[in-house]
Write an enzyme that holds these catalytic residues in place. Structure first.
Site, short mmCIF file in Angstrom:
data_model
loop_
_atom_site.label_atom_id
_atom_site.label_comp_id
_atom_site.label_asym_id
_atom_site.label_seq_id
_atom_site.Cartn_x
_atom_site.Cartn_y
_atom_site.Cartn_z
N HIS A 192 0.83 -1.20 0.00
CA HIS A 192 0.00 0.00 0.00
C HIS A 192 0.87 1.26 0.00
CE1 HIS A 192 -2.94 -2.82 2.09
NE2 HIS A 192 -3.63 -2.40 1.04
N GLN B 45 -8.95 -7.50 -10.70
CA GLN B 45 -9.66 -6.34 -10.16
C GLN B 45 -9.21 -5.06 -10.86
OE1 GLN B 45 -10.52 -5.62 -5.78
NE2 GLN B 45 -8.86 -4.19 -6.07
#
Length: 299
Positions: free
Chosen positions: A52, A170
């Site tokens: 992240h 995704q």
């Protein structure tokens, strides 16, 4: 650098203000005051790790303002137990982001702020790519993803959004969503960040025992072998190899291994020299579901 249960981080930062916004009204009010030309956005479900943080750093480099959302989205879980067990660590997440930059805006809404009174998925026609792999194994998952990402885009109003390639399918769904909704948003795919052992960084890794964490390197080792043998073995032989690697592993349950056309995500059975291919794998380690993929090359 791996972040685990570092209470010193929390103690050091707990009294330092962080730009955390609970409502989109508050967030947009702050952004409007700054009048930035570009807003970079990193949507997450929290339990942040180095993967992240690399997305966040890229967003900071390329934009005047960086927003990170932290929201565990209920509509993309087809397993209630998985939703319940998903780690929620907002204060630690804020501390980690503070280490990267004190200029990051954290958007941490509750479900009502995003969804209103009805927490439910909209229906999307993402085409054939939504029926492959995760679409086949997780009913309604991509409708949930499309719904929450569109709601987040509407709330944050970014000019660019950053997603990791670990969730490669995704990523393609998000690109399709931007096309469907006609968003003027640049979608940036970023390389998978891995542990020194090769295991893909994931929020779910925190649920692994020390032994499971160590043994889970088998997933990446298997993918690497497939890549190394891509030009030597047929797809059928590679499928057989992967199945054999997990057949006697009591700690692991192979949900699926697929070699697919990178553009269409359709399962490949033969190679074509004009197409690019990628290998996808999903493995349960105990009750923890881990995903990974690797680019293989042309046929």
């Amino acid at each position: 650098m791996q972040f685990k249960s570092n209470n010193l981080i929390l103690l050091f930062y707990e009294n330092i203000p962080m730009n955390i916004y609970k409502t989109q009204t508050e967030l947009q009010s702050f952004i409007s005051d700054k009048m930035p030309e570009t807003v970079g956005f990193v949507p997450t479900m929290g339990a942040l790790h180095d993967g992240h943080l690399e997305l966040v750093k890229k967003a900071l480099e390329e934009n005047e303002v960086c927003v990170v959302s932290i929201f565990v989205n209920p509509t993309q879980f087809d397993n209630a137990s998985d939703l319940k067990k998903y780690p929620r660590t907002l204060h630690k997440d804020a501390a980690l982001l503070k280490q990267v930059s004190d200029k990051i805006l954290v958007y941490a809404p509750d479900a009502k702020d995003l969804y209103g009174d009805k927490v439910q998925s909209a229906q999307f026609d993402f085409g054939p790519i939504a029926k492959e792999m995760e679409g086949a194994f997780r009913h309604g998952h991509f409708d949930g993803v499309g719904t929450v990402v569109s709601l987040l885009f509407d709330a944050v109003k970014p000019s660019a959004a950053y997603f990791g390639e670990k969730d490669f399918q995704q990523l393609q769904i998000i690109k399709k969503l931007v096309e469907i909704k006609q968003y003027d948003i640049r979608i940036v795919g970023c390389d998978i960040v891995r542990e020194p052992s090769g295991l893909a960084r994931s929020s779910r890794n925190t649920r692994l025992s020390a032994l499971e964490f160590e043994k889970s390197t088998l997933i990446y080792k298997t993918l690497k072998h497939v890549k190394n043998q891509w030009n030597s073995l047929s797809i059928e032989e590679l499928n057989q190899y992967v199945a054999s690697m997990f057949s006697d592993q009591k700690m692991f349950d192979l949900e699926y291994f697929v070699i697919a056309n990178e553009e269409t995500l359709k399962t490949a059975h033969t190679k074509s020299k004009k197409d690019n291919y990628r290998a996808f794998i999903v493995v349960f380690v105990g009750d923890v579901r881990l995903i990974d993929n690797i680019y293989l090359g042309k046929g």
